[in-house]
Design a protein around this motif. Sequence first.
Motif, PDB file in Angstrom:
ATOM      1  N   UNK A 154      19.156  41.673 -15.349  1.00 39.83           N
ATOM      2  CA  UNK A 154      17.846  41.755 -15.099  1.00 39.83           C
ATOM      3  C   UNK A 154      17.572  40.388 -15.277  1.00 39.83           C
ATOM      4  N   UNK A 155      17.916  39.541 -16.400  1.00 41.69           N
ATOM      5  CA  UNK A 155      17.380  38.510 -16.754  1.00 41.69           C
ATOM      6  C   UNK A 155      17.954  37.384 -15.669  1.00 41.69           C
TER       7      UNK A 155
ATOM      8  N   UNK B  87      16.120  37.576 -12.590  1.00 40.58           N
ATOM      9  CA  UNK B  87      14.697  36.850 -12.698  1.00 40.58           C
ATOM     10  C   UNK B  87      14.777  35.693 -12.661  1.00 40.58           C
ATOM     11  N   UNK B  88      15.938  34.935 -13.410  1.00 43.86           N
ATOM     12  CA  UNK B  88      15.848  33.216 -13.166  1.00 43.86           C
ATOM     13  C   UNK B  88      16.178  32.667 -11.866  1.00 43.86           C
TER      14      UNK B  88
ATOM     15  N   UNK C 265      13.170  32.836 -10.036  1.00 46.23           N
ATOM     16  CA  UNK C 265      12.097  31.831 -10.167  1.00 46.23           C
ATOM     17  C   UNK C 265      12.748  30.382  -9.701  1.00 46.23           C
TER      18      UNK C 265
ATOM     19  N   UNK D 173      12.335  30.244  -5.969  1.00 41.53           N
ATOM     20  CA  UNK D 173      11.082  30.038  -5.570  1.00 41.53           C
ATOM     21  C   UNK D 173      10.258  28.831  -5.936  1.00 41.53           C
ATOM     22  N   UNK D 174      10.720  28.269  -6.977  1.00 44.85           N
ATOM     23  CA  UNK D 174      10.213  26.747  -7.363  1.00 44.85           C
ATOM     24  C   UNK D 174      10.632  25.742  -6.148  1.00 44.85           C
TER      25      UNK D 174
ATOM     26  N   UNK E 284      -2.023  35.956   3.285  1.00 41.31           N
ATOM     27  CA  UNK E 284      -1.184  36.141   2.210  1.00 41.31           C
ATOM     28  C   UNK E 284      -1.005  37.801   1.698  1.00 41.31           C
TER      29      UNK E 284
ATOM     30  N   UNK F 106       2.232  40.223  -1.491  1.00 42.49           N
ATOM     31  CA  UNK F 106       1.291  38.993  -1.740  1.00 42.49           C
ATOM     32  C   UNK F 106       2.446  37.969  -1.187  1.00 42.49           C
TER      33      UNK F 106
ATOM     34  N   UNK G 255       3.887  34.668  -1.590  1.00 41.82           N
ATOM     35  CA  UNK G 255       3.817  33.334  -2.343  1.00 41.82           C
ATOM     36  C   UNK G 255       4.054  32.236  -1.737  1.00 41.82           C
TER      37      UNK G 255
ATOM     38  N   UNK H 200       3.907  44.777  -5.365  1.00 39.25           N
ATOM     39  CA  UNK H 200       3.833  45.424  -6.595  1.00 39.25           C
ATOM     40  C   UNK H 200       2.872  46.673  -6.196  1.00 39.25           C
TER      41      UNK H 200
ATOM     42  N   UNK I  68       6.361  52.206 -11.466  1.00 37.42           N
ATOM     43  CA  UNK I  68       5.813  51.254 -10.799  1.00 37.42           C
ATOM     44  C   UNK I  68       7.096  50.278 -10.087  1.00 37.42           C
TER      45      UNK I  68
ATOM     46  N   UNK J  90       8.415  46.790  -8.488  1.00 34.44           N
ATOM     47  CA  UNK J  90       8.276  45.276  -8.206  1.00 34.44           C
ATOM     48  C   UNK J  90       9.242  44.792  -7.252  1.00 34.44           C
TER      49      UNK J  90
ATOM     50  N   UNK K 176      10.994  41.736  -4.723  1.00 37.04           N
ATOM     51  CA  UNK K 176      10.542  40.097  -4.314  1.00 37.04           C
ATOM     52  C   UNK K 176      11.600  40.158  -2.889  1.00 37.04           C
TER      53      UNK K 176
ATOM     54  N   UNK L 121      10.405  50.809 -12.196  1.00 29.29           N
ATOM     55  CA  UNK L 121      10.188  51.130 -13.633  1.00 29.29           C
ATOM     56  C   UNK L 121       9.554  52.492 -13.948  1.00 29.29           C
TER      57      UNK L 121
END
Lengths: 420, 263
Positions: B7-8, B11-12, B15, B18-19, B85, B144, B146, B154, B213, B215, B217, B233
Amino acid sequence: MKKFFLLPLAFAAFGFASCSDEPLNAECDIESVTLGVDTPEEVFYHAYDATQSVPSTADSIGFLIRHYVNVESIPVNLTVTPGATVYVVGADGTESLFKNGSSLDFSDEQIQRLRVVSQDGAWSRSYKLNVVHDVPSEGDMTLDFETYDLDASGKYYIWTVTDPNAVNGLFGSGDPTWKNGNPGFKLSKSSAKPMDYPSVPLVGEGPDGSACVKLETMDTGAFGQMVNMRMAAGSMFVGEFDVANALKDALKATRFGLPFKHKPVKLSAWLKYEPGTKAFQDRMGKPVEGIADEPDAYLVVYRNQDAAGNRVMLDGNDVLTNPHIVGIARLPHHYVNPEATYPRDGGGDLESNDPIHGITSEWQQYVLDVNYYEELDPEILVNNGYSMVIGFACSWQGAYFRGSIGSKLYIDNVNVICEY
Amino acid sequence: MNLTKYILAAAFSFSAVVANAQEDSWAEWGPTNTSTNAGFIVRAGYTIGGTMPLPIPAEIRSINEFSPKGGATVGLDCYKMFSKRWGISAGWHFFYEGFHTSANVKNYKMSITMDGNTMGGYFTGCDVTNTDAWGMTIPVLATFRLSPRWNVSLGPYFTTYFKSSFEGEVYDNPDGVGYLRVDTPTGEKINMDRNNPATYDFKEHMRPWAGGIELAFDWKAMKHLNVFGSVDWGLSDAIEPDFDAVAFKMYPIYATFGVAYRY
């Protein structure tokens, strides 16, 4: 907008917070006791008798000492659950901290009381600790199964022997009870009533109109299946039933025999038998064709110490075959070796469809002679160097979880006749 | 724990990508049907995760093994964008998921009732669990954008299980310690070991539904092709509330990574 990127990170951090601190121990057992005497062989019968491991169910610990020995204060060493604290409880209820090596007064067989408090402080257990003098006894004994009561949990029956020769000479005054698999059955059938257990008393049904014992092979239900032990054969024996290891190693958990200072030559018992109506089944619960269930009854005499001085105690694996056995009496059975009369020279029990045990469905007295492989050594005998086993089972292969559900063996008026 | 790493890592990587998002045109990567601003997404993914107590209780001392068995998800989502959006999506996802875990526990309170007989107390030793579940999930998500090519969604989801299992064994830990204290920590001590483990099967006590829930991407890799990652989750106990063999609430938490075709 970048804050959205952190969402998955936040989720992960929420869920996988590391394990918290280890909880403190909640248990508070005395696991073993050692009495620190200088010459253990002179006080006890064997050097190893100075240390006792304590079953989790015991709250009374007695050390047997020679009848002529006087003891006073003895240093005591305990093994307890890690982190637990031990207190000595005085006659007036005051408690003082016990430290290993502290001396306790055992004169006049006085009982020392100990309280063990768990590391987390939430649980405690009380124990009694004393020494008991051996009491001389005659050999012959009558075991009539007339004295029984429910155990502390009120779930199953326990039989106490009353013949002084049996109490002092074999069973011991600390716990003069027959052992059987009832405590194990309780684990699998918590809802069972006392009369639904494999070993039960039957009032007025003995051959003389008194109480007798009924042993029955029973289904252990869903829990028995969970641990691959689908049946419990009724049993009665002299020794110890280690319920702690009943699931881990059932054969080892039945430990047979206690020291005896006489030479038994005959075992007699009133018996009747009804084989189970269900098919003989194997450990997996599958029916085995062409096999009839059989009861078992035996008396075994064995040397209870090996050449190196270690304790020998027979268990379900070798109660009839261990090389330390010096004498044996058993109901007739077939053996793998067709010439064999006893298991020791039999190459193993042979299950068959034509049992020769001879026990019928009518009460009858059976007398089995004890066959000796070697003469008993009087010096060893007087020093508790031989142990005697008396055992009964309604399914002779019940220790291996093989037998017919519903097999019943009724027992009454057991006698042991000794030559000296 | 392997799942934490997965999961980490996910997530990384999100991110980071996306950046670096490019300043693509919002219209070029918007809904393919510009008159309705709505469409379908067909998804297929690899699902990993587990059903676990959260937060992990102190009675669970260490986790020896955690290996998601590797599941799969296929599904269809409908979406509609209301503005540049914001939008909404709902879907039908069919999945298989499972995991295997082995944990060392200390004074783990448990109680099992079978056929009217109860056995319970405090277990210390090793507990091995295997789960499997087949089911269908309906997520209803707010979406949404981004950036032109990145969507985050979500919202709640609801799962029904066609079939689920939760079975395992208890025995001694690697130090050879394995026992149950019956009823209380001062009760009878019953040793257990791996040569004759006690097995359990709680499939009849699994809840047939779950909720939680989701989530998600989505990254639009090509005109019609998305790469996506999502986490479901669970917020409901996987086991029926009146079944007390497992003293902790067990939450299903599964992540899915895959590709999607966008109509």
